[in-house]
Every structure is written in C-alpha cells, then in structure tokens.
Design an enzyme around this catalytic site. Structure first.
Site, PDB file in Angstrom:
ATOM      1  N   HIS A  93      -7.775   3.436   3.666  1.00 58.55           N
ATOM      2  CA  HIS A  93      -7.976   4.057   4.916  1.00 58.55           C
ATOM      3  C   HIS A  93      -9.326   4.124   5.490  1.00 58.55           C
ATOM      4  O   HIS A  93      -9.622   4.389   6.630  1.00 58.55           O
ATOM      5  CB  HIS A  93      -7.363   5.656   5.071  1.00 58.55           C
ATOM      6  CG  HIS A  93      -5.802   5.475   5.009  1.00 58.55           C
ATOM      7  ND1 HIS A  93      -5.138   5.127   3.885  1.00 58.55           N
ATOM      8  CD2 HIS A  93      -5.107   6.189   5.799  1.00 58.55           C
ATOM      9  CE1 HIS A  93      -3.875   5.414   4.148  1.00 58.55           C
ATOM     10  NE2 HIS A  93      -3.806   6.115   5.175  1.00 58.55           N
ATOM     11  N   CYS A 134      -3.730  -1.083  -2.064  1.00 60.42           N
ATOM     12  CA  CYS A 134      -3.853   0.359  -2.415  1.00 60.42           C
ATOM     13  C   CYS A 134      -4.970   0.493  -3.537  1.00 60.42           C
ATOM     14  O   CYS A 134      -4.789   0.236  -4.576  1.00 60.42           O
ATOM     15  CB  CYS A 134      -2.698   1.174  -2.758  1.00 60.42           C
ATOM     16  SG  CYS A 134      -2.777   2.721  -3.118  1.00 60.42           S
ATOM     17  N   ASP A 165       0.917  -1.215  -0.061  1.00 61.53           N
ATOM     18  CA  ASP A 165      -0.054   0.013   0.089  1.00 61.53           C
ATOM     19  C   ASP A 165       0.818   1.271  -0.048  1.00 61.53           C
ATOM     20  O   ASP A 165       2.146   1.168   0.266  1.00 61.53           O
ATOM     21  CB  ASP A 165      -0.860  -0.068   1.201  1.00 61.53           C
ATOM     22  CG  ASP A 165      -1.610   1.205   1.297  1.00 61.53           C
ATOM     23  OD1 ASP A 165      -2.465   1.599   0.140  1.00 61.53           O
ATOM     24  OD2 ASP A 165      -1.883   1.732   2.315  1.00 61.53           O
ATOM     25  N   SER A 166       0.264   2.194  -0.283  1.00 57.96           N
ATOM     26  CA  SER A 166       1.313   3.604  -0.201  1.00 57.96           C
ATOM     27  C   SER A 166       1.713   3.968   1.239  1.00 57.96           C
ATOM     28  O   SER A 166       2.442   4.657   1.311  1.00 57.96           O
ATOM     29  CB  SER A 166       0.119   4.646  -0.865  1.00 57.96           C
ATOM     30  OG  SER A 166      -0.903   4.673  -0.091  1.00 57.96           O
ATOM     31  N   GLU A 174      -4.824   9.069   8.930  1.00 60.82           N
ATOM     32  CA  GLU A 174      -3.453   9.140   9.332  1.00 60.82           C
ATOM     33  C   GLU A 174      -3.148   9.844  10.914  1.00 60.82           C
ATOM     34  O   GLU A 174      -2.333   9.461  11.433  1.00 60.82           O
ATOM     35  CB  GLU A 174      -2.440   9.979   8.389  1.00 60.82           C
ATOM     36  CG  GLU A 174      -2.461   8.938   6.933  1.00 60.82           C
ATOM     37  CD  GLU A 174      -1.480   8.171   6.967  1.00 60.82           C
ATOM     38  OE1 GLU A 174      -0.520   8.288   7.624  1.00 60.82           O
ATOM     39  OE2 GLU A 174      -1.581   7.126   6.052  1.00 60.82           O
ATOM     40  N   CYS A 206     -10.676   3.225  -0.768  1.00 59.82           N
ATOM     41  CA  CYS A 206      -9.639   3.579  -0.290  1.00 59.82           C
ATOM     42  C   CYS A 206      -9.301   3.019   1.057  1.00 59.82           C
ATOM     43  O   CYS A 206     -10.275   2.568   1.836  1.00 59.82           O
ATOM     44  CB  CYS A 206      -9.181   5.005  -0.128  1.00 59.82           C
ATOM     45  SG  CYS A 206      -8.012   5.403   0.844  1.00 59.82           S
TER      46      CYS A 206
HETATM   47  N1  DGL Z   1      -3.458   3.838  -0.060  1.00 59.83           N
HETATM   48  C1  DGL Z   1      -4.442   4.870  -0.742  1.00 59.83           C
HETATM   49  C2  DGL Z   1      -5.629   4.411  -1.454  1.00 59.83           C
HETATM   50  O1  DGL Z   1      -6.001   3.257  -0.686  1.00 59.83           O
HETATM   51  C3  DGL Z   1      -4.872   5.998   0.142  1.00 59.83           C
HETATM   52  C4  DGL Z   1      -3.529   6.572   0.806  1.00 59.83           C
HETATM   53  C5  DGL Z   1      -3.000   7.580  -0.489  1.00 59.83           C
HETATM   54  O2  DGL Z   1      -3.590   8.610  -0.899  1.00 59.83           O
HETATM   55  O3  DGL Z   1      -1.948   7.234  -0.697  1.00 59.83           O
HETATM   56  O4  DGL Z   1      -6.164   4.706  -2.446  1.00 59.83           O
END
Ligand code: DGL
Length: 283
Positions: A198, A83, A19-20, A162, A196
């Site tokens: 999060h 992600c 993931d990011s 976050e 997403c």
């Molecule tokens: N992990 C990203 C997503 O699921 C969210 C966080 C980001 O913008 O990197 O889209």
C-alpha cells in the site's frame, strides 16, 4: 529451480499475482508497464485483509489457499507474491509446496536498496508482522553486513490508503507519517524501503516528511525480478499483443473495481476492470 518446474511451466500461461487486498495492484501496474504482453491473473484477499496484524500461522494458512487458487484455477506459469507480509512470513513454505517459480518482494527490494544507498543507512517501513519477522533486516545485512538498518512498523498506513487518505497536504496522513517516520529521519537514512504494497500510494506524503530520501517500491523491484526470472527459464510469452488481466477477490467486487482504477492509474475513459468473486475458503 528444478527441471520438473521448468517443464510444467512452459507455454503461454498467465502470471499470477496475489496480495491480501488491493495493494498488490501497485505491483500489477509495474508488471504491466514492464511486460505488457504477459497476461496476468490477480487475486486480492479482500474478505480477510489485513494480513499484517495477524499471526505467522494464519498468514501461512491464508497464503497457501491464495496460491492454490492461482495454480489450480488459472494454471499460472509463475507467481508474484506482491504482499510484503506474506513474503516476509510464508515465502519458504510456498516455494517448498509450489510447482512454478515464485517471487517475493523482500530480496528484490533489499537488493535495490543496497544498490541505491550512498551512506549505508537504510530505513524499512512495513506492517507490524513484516517488521516483527526481521526478514528485511536479514536480507539487507546478508547483502551488506556493515549497513545501518532502522525498521519501523506503520500500522495505520494501510487503513489510511484503503480509505483514500493519501494527499500530502492533508494533515491526517501527514501527521501520521511524521510520527512514524521520526526514527528514520533521526537515523540519517538516505534510502527507505516501502515494505508494504500500500505504501507507494503514500509516497508523496512520505517524501514530504523525508525530503531527498530514495524510496524503494517493492512492486517495481519485483517486476524487474520477474522479468529476469522469465528470461532465465525461457518463460516469456511469444505474444505481441497486450496481455489480458483478470481480477479475483474474496469479497464484494464493486468497491474493489473502483479502487483498482486508482491503484492502476487508469483514466476515467478506460473504465473499471471486471472483477470476479471467489470462495477462497474452498481452496
Ligand atoms: N498487503 C500487505 C503487505 O504488503 C498490507 C495489507 C495487510 O496488512 O494485509 O504487507
């Protein structure tokens, strides 16, 4: 999937998840609940998060480095792209270059939403680049062309999560959600894809704004798809002990370890996981 892929991936190798940043840990939690004997290697690109506001080209570049790390360092037998932003913008590239099965979150979540809706009205919330890609809308309409889909980018949700602003009684996340979710409420959607990684942490806030709406958690749906894929390719581990979980990040590991406890729902006595730092630019 080719024969070549199947043969390379045999054996008791771990499953890679990336993931990011932190959010993909919600997918790790679901995978561990569903497939407790599988070992996992997680990479969170905490040094370059967020991806969701970046160009498609940058997202593809970052994603190719992330997956190269998982394949070369950990020799994963399958990879889950937790992600949403990468799944929406780079999955085809990753699959074209990959040598193991790769699962994204878009199709599993879209299929679950189509199964869940009663009134044919589905909402999608995600990062700006996921919404701009149109990937969810395409997947939903391909599955059922007469659906009514309402999409909404929620740029402030990631920084809220976050920073721990997830309490449904806190006016900051509540008022933000109320503003973003107004078009979904108006559309009469009975099902909402949390597009997403999060967003599952904001589920109580979202449900307060949209009572009675079924929320689709992409991590949970990806975990089910992963299980089906391991069955299809005969890749389930033979081990009957709890699988290991290794965590890597591209920035300071300490903060991640603490936040990981929250994402993984660990009790205080389970401690914080060991997290290692990797130079992702080298991949
Ligand atoms: N992990 C990203 C997503 O699921 C969210 C966080 C980001 O913008 O990197 O889209």
């Amino acid at each position: 999937m080719t024969h070549e892929i199947c043969c390379r991936a045999c054996g008791d190798h771990p499953i890679g998840v990336f993931d990011s940043g932190l959010g993909g840990l919600s997918a790790v939690r679901e995978i561990r609940a569903l497939l407790p004997h599988e070992s996992l290697v997680y990479f969170g690109d905490t040094g370059r998060v967020p991806y969701g506001t970046r160009s498609r080209e940058t997202i593809r570049h970052y994603a190719s480095q992330d997956i190269r790390f998982l394949l070369s360092h950990a020799d994963c037998k399958a990879v889950v792209v937790a992600c949403g932003t990468v799944s929406a913008n780079a999955l085809d590239d990753l699959r074209a270059a990959g040598t193991v099965p790769i699962i994204g979150v878009i199709d599993p979540a879209a299929e679950a939403a189509v199964r869940a809706t009663q009134n044919g009205r589905i909402g999608v919330i995600a990062t700006p680049s996921t919404i701009a890609s149109g990937a969810y809308e395409r997947a939903l309409l391909a599955a059922k062309p007469d659906l009514h889909v309402t999409s909404q980018a929620c740029a402030l949700f990631v920084p809220l999560v976050e920073n721990g602003f997830v309490d449904p009684n806190d006016p900051i996340p509540y008022l933000t959600a109320e503003r973003y979710l107004a078009p979904i409420l108006e559309s009469g959607a009975d099902t909402l894809i949390l597009g997403c990684t999060h967003y599952p942490l904001l589920a109580p806030v979202i449900s307060r704004v949209l009572p009675g709406v079924t929320l689709i958690d992409t991590g949970r749906e990806a975990a089910h798809s992963l299980s089906a894929l391991l069955t299809e390719y005969g890749l389930h581990t033979d081990s009957d002990t709890t699988g290991s979980a290794d965590f890597y990040v591209s920035d300071e590991p300490q903060d991640f370890a603490r936040a990981a406890s929250r994402f993984l729902g660990l009790d205080a006595d389970e401690g914080v996981p060991i997290v290692r730092r990797v130079n992702i630019e080298a991949y």
